[in-house]
Design a protein around this motif. Sequence first.
Motif, short mmCIF file in Angstrom:
data_model
loop_
_atom_site.label_atom_id
_atom_site.label_comp_id
_atom_site.label_asym_id
_atom_site.label_seq_id
_atom_site.Cartn_x
_atom_site.Cartn_y
_atom_site.Cartn_z
N VAL A 241 0.86 -1.18 0.00
CA VAL A 241 0.00 0.00 0.00
C VAL A 241 0.90 1.23 0.00
N PRO A 242 0.67 2.19 -0.90
CA PRO A 242 1.58 3.35 -1.00
C PRO A 242 1.62 4.14 0.30
N ASP A 243 2.82 4.61 0.65
CA ASP A 243 2.95 5.44 1.85
C ASP A 243 2.54 6.87 1.53
N SER A 244 2.58 7.74 2.52
CA SER A 244 2.09 9.11 2.35
C SER A 244 2.90 9.89 1.32
N ASN A 245 4.20 9.67 1.29
CA ASN A 245 5.04 10.37 0.30
C ASN A 245 4.67 9.99 -1.12
N LEU A 246 4.38 8.73 -1.33
CA LEU A 246 4.03 8.27 -2.66
C LEU A 246 2.66 8.79 -3.09
N ILE A 247 1.73 8.83 -2.15
CA ILE A 247 0.40 9.36 -2.45
C ILE A 247 0.49 10.84 -2.80
N LYS A 248 1.30 11.59 -2.05
CA LYS A 248 1.49 13.01 -2.35
C LYS A 248 2.10 13.20 -3.74
N ARG A 249 3.06 12.33 -4.07
CA ARG A 249 3.69 12.45 -5.38
C ARG A 249 2.68 12.16 -6.50
N GLN A 250 1.81 11.19 -6.28
CA GLN A 250 0.78 10.90 -7.27
C GLN A 250 -0.14 12.11 -7.45
N GLU A 251 -0.53 12.72 -6.36
CA GLU A 251 -1.43 13.87 -6.43
C GLU A 251 -0.82 15.05 -7.18
N LEU A 252 0.51 15.16 -7.15
CA LEU A 252 1.18 16.26 -7.85
C LEU A 252 1.34 15.98 -9.34
N SER A 253 1.10 14.77 -9.76
CA SER A 253 1.28 14.41 -11.17
C SER A 253 0.13 14.93 -12.01
N PRO A 254 0.42 15.55 -13.16
CA PRO A 254 -0.65 15.97 -14.07
C PRO A 254 -1.36 14.77 -14.69
N PHE A 255 -0.80 13.58 -14.50
CA PHE A 255 -1.39 12.37 -15.07
C PHE A 255 -1.86 11.41 -13.96
N LYS A 256 -2.23 12.00 -12.82
CA LYS A 256 -2.53 11.20 -11.63
C LYS A 256 -3.68 10.21 -11.84
N THR A 257 -4.62 10.55 -12.73
CA THR A 257 -5.75 9.64 -12.94
C THR A 257 -5.32 8.37 -13.69
N ASP A 258 -4.14 8.39 -14.26
CA ASP A 258 -3.63 7.21 -14.97
C ASP A 258 -2.58 6.45 -14.16
N ILE A 259 -2.37 6.85 -12.92
CA ILE A 259 -1.41 6.17 -12.04
C ILE A 259 -2.20 5.37 -11.02
N HIS A 260 -2.00 4.05 -11.01
CA HIS A 260 -2.82 3.16 -10.19
C HIS A 260 -1.95 2.29 -9.30
N PHE A 261 -2.31 2.24 -8.00
CA PHE A 261 -1.61 1.39 -7.03
C PHE A 261 -2.48 0.18 -6.71
N PHE A 262 -1.85 -0.99 -6.62
CA PHE A 262 -2.58 -2.21 -6.26
C PHE A 262 -1.74 -3.00 -5.27
N SER A 263 -2.35 -3.41 -4.18
CA SER A 263 -1.66 -4.20 -3.16
C SER A 263 -2.49 -5.42 -2.81
N GLY A 264 -1.84 -6.42 -2.21
CA GLY A 264 -2.55 -7.64 -1.84
C GLY A 264 -3.04 -8.42 -3.05
N ILE A 265 -2.34 -8.30 -4.17
CA ILE A 265 -2.77 -8.94 -5.40
C ILE A 265 -2.35 -10.41 -5.41
N GLU A 266 -3.24 -11.27 -5.84
CA GLU A 266 -2.94 -12.70 -5.92
C GLU A 266 -1.80 -12.94 -6.91
N ASP A 267 -1.00 -13.99 -6.63
CA ASP A 267 0.14 -14.29 -7.49
C ASP A 267 -0.27 -14.47 -8.95
N GLU A 268 -1.43 -15.06 -9.17
CA GLU A 268 -1.91 -15.28 -10.53
C GLU A 268 -2.00 -13.97 -11.31
#
Length: 388
Positions: A241-268
Amino acid sequence: MHIVFFAHPSFLNHQSMPRFARVLAEGMKERGHKVELWSPQARFFRLPSLSVMRKWLGYIDQYIVFPREVRIRLKQCPPNTLFVLTDNALGPYVPFIADRPHVIHCHDFLAQRSALGEIRENPTSWTGRSYQAFIRRGYSKGKRFIYTSRKTQEDLHRFLPQPPLTSEVVYNYLNQSFVPSDVAGSRRLLGSRFGLDLAAGYLLHVGGNIWYKNRLGVIDIYDAWRSTDEVKLPLLLIGEVPDSNLIKRQELSPFKTDIHFFSGIEDEFVRLAYAGASVFIFPSLAEGFGWPIAEAMASGCPVITTDEAPMTEVAGKAGFLIPRRPHAPSKVDVWATEAAKVVKKVLRLSPAEYEEVIQSGLKNSERFDQKKTLDRIEQIYQKIVEAA
């Protein structure tokens, strides 16, 4: 052989190191050897306490209770028993077996180097420096070592008071089955799982929040690429799960709606993510090995990674290389712009060039076969016992 493996305690909830120890133990057992797995048990750690105290209670279990148990168990072990420490961070236990047949598996010395002030991106507190010195005093008593990379080997040789009797590099193995899959089908299934349209492709990174994974740098490169190319592909970051610094960096990106974080994803779905990615970006500042590089290549995905060992050792001649992200913030934009050019180059390869890159990566990933690795480790173990 009679082999005793020392492993990290399960109560620390580590993932990669306990898995490595289990695979070693199971692999040697399958080869007909008598195997034991020793690790500290949660006794003080499981007592009711404040969360801030749990780490220290865990230290009591690891460095006071467990050593006493080790002394007792050692009396029951035949003289030709081979003692294997599955990680150099288990160094405090080395003095107990230093005069018996032994070998220490070394994965990385990033914490050690940070404690010595060699890595500016990871300053270490006084307690951290003291803890790493404690570990170093332990493994410095060792005489035989196996490393996951030549970079790790070079680091240890600087730290040891004298050259070791055994010093062997054995690269890690892929601990899952990573193979190329139908690209369109992989993107369709992954898109359905994530609720995204991935039919045109995507950029991918797999890794955690730990400092050397450089997830901030991944977004820097993505922003620089999107700013200079008309192609519009999303960026998927799979891991913690992204930490606070990473979330802030995403929010500053002009392309933030195309940046997606995924955690706890099955190996498949992690395997599908590799197989369907347009390019895998892995700009690590440092590594002990760099599993995702091999995983991506084995999945038929082009890889962009850092032009420093051990990333270069794993990527071989099959990867696209970029410089290490500079420490000075004022130089990051230039670095990201140059890295973005490499992204653009990969995405604009002709079908024939792209296929050549994929085949080169597949060939390179064959080096990281689990059976071959365990066979090589078994050979080293046997030589150590014979020498003793």
